[in-house]
Design a protein around this motif. Structure first.
Motif, PDB file in Angstrom:
ATOM      1  N   GLY A 232       0.825  -1.257  -0.062  1.00 38.70           N
ATOM      2  CA  GLY A 232       0.056  -0.110  -0.021  1.00 38.70           C
ATOM      3  C   GLY A 232       0.997   1.268  -0.016  1.00 38.70           C
TER       4      GLY A 232
ATOM      5  N   GLN B 172      -0.709   6.966   2.405  1.00 33.19           N
ATOM      6  CA  GLN B 172      -2.135   7.860   2.878  1.00 33.19           C
ATOM      7  C   GLN B 172      -2.894   6.554   3.412  1.00 33.19           C
ATOM      8  OE1 GLN B 172      -4.191   9.336  -0.579  1.00 33.19           O
ATOM      9  NE2 GLN B 172      -5.902   9.832   0.550  1.00 33.19           N
ATOM     10  N   GLU B 173      -3.045   5.390   2.840  1.00 34.89           N
ATOM     11  CA  GLU B 173      -3.600   4.118   3.417  1.00 34.89           C
ATOM     12  C   GLU B 173      -2.921   3.830   4.793  1.00 34.89           C
ATOM     13  OE1 GLU B 173      -2.798   1.353   0.380  1.00 34.89           O
ATOM     14  OE2 GLU B 173      -4.378   2.012  -1.097  1.00 34.89           O
TER      15      GLU B 173
ATOM     16  N   GLN C 242      -4.639   6.338   7.123  1.00 36.08           N
ATOM     17  CA  GLN C 242      -5.978   6.307   7.056  1.00 36.08           C
ATOM     18  C   GLN C 242      -6.437   5.081   8.143  1.00 36.08           C
ATOM     19  OE1 GLN C 242      -7.614   5.970   3.156  1.00 36.08           O
ATOM     20  NE2 GLN C 242      -7.628   8.078   2.888  1.00 36.08           N
ATOM     21  N   GLU C 243      -5.779   3.776   8.068  1.00 40.65           N
ATOM     22  CA  GLU C 243      -5.877   2.724   8.889  1.00 40.65           C
ATOM     23  C   GLU C 243      -5.389   2.988  10.318  1.00 40.65           C
ATOM     24  OE1 GLU C 243      -4.159  -1.676   9.122  1.00 40.65           O
ATOM     25  OE2 GLU C 243      -4.191  -0.893   7.052  1.00 40.65           O
TER      26      GLU C 243
END
Length: 64
Positions: free
Chosen positions: A40, A43-44, A47-48
């Motif tokens: 990934g 940013q992912e 977010q997680e």
């Protein structure tokens, strides 16, 4: 196009490799064939996990 020339020369474990450049004048586009990587993107991750603690942020930024 100078960026593409630099990307062709860069060989580093933390940089995505550029394998091929396809210039298609019929559609006025340049296509970059790049290495596929797992895991990934940052940013992912944010977010997680939400805001990162300093120690983890250091590891992520160093690897980028």
């Amino acid at each position: 196009m100078r960026e593409i020339a630099v990307m062709k020369k860069v060989r580093h474990r933390n940089c995505v490799a550029l394998h091929e450049v396809i210039d298609d004048p019929s559609v006025d586009h340049v296509f970059l064939v790049m290495e596929c990587i797992d895991g990934g993107n940052v940013q992912e991750l944010l977010q997680e996990l939400g805001p990162l603690r300093d120690a983890l942020a250091r590891v992520v930024v160093r690897d980028v």
